[in-house]
Design a protein around this motif. Sequence first.
Motif: not given
Length: 170
Positions: A13-14, A17-18, A20-23, A47, A51, A75, A166
Amino acid sequence: MTANYTEATQEMTQRFLSLGHRQLMYLGRQERTESAADREQGFRAVAGSAAPVLRLLPEQVNDAFLREVLTQGVTGFLVENDALMRALDATAMQGGFRSPDDFSSAVLGDAITGQPDDPHWTRLRVPRVEMGRGAVEVLLRLLGNDPVQNAIFRCAIHEGISLGPAPRVI
């Protein structure tokens, strides 16, 4: 013997996020097992509790579903098993979507359907050989009346091509 699905899912999951995924969305099977709960716990720890976690049958991962969640800004998909991942891939291909150009995805374990893993998928690799060795060691300790403790094994990440930066939201 158990794999540390919680920690491995947190790491995966990290990675989303790294990039650029936010959703993010977690897709899981309807049957809740201990390992599924561990994966979901790892996802939520990173998340956040808001989420979305959806428990679906593979046939529910259809064009209408995919278009709706992409329109909502999702995304990245963290997918509990290969049956759901195969459904997501097939639906995307039929709908003209491409991973990782239109969304990213990763499967949180090895194949459970009897079909081989797709080498293109980013996925968790369950340490089955190491767990088997650990089980033999436990058995030998039990036979020798030696103390036994539960062993937890780390999952590795197979770097496929289904996880990328993302995309811009549709």
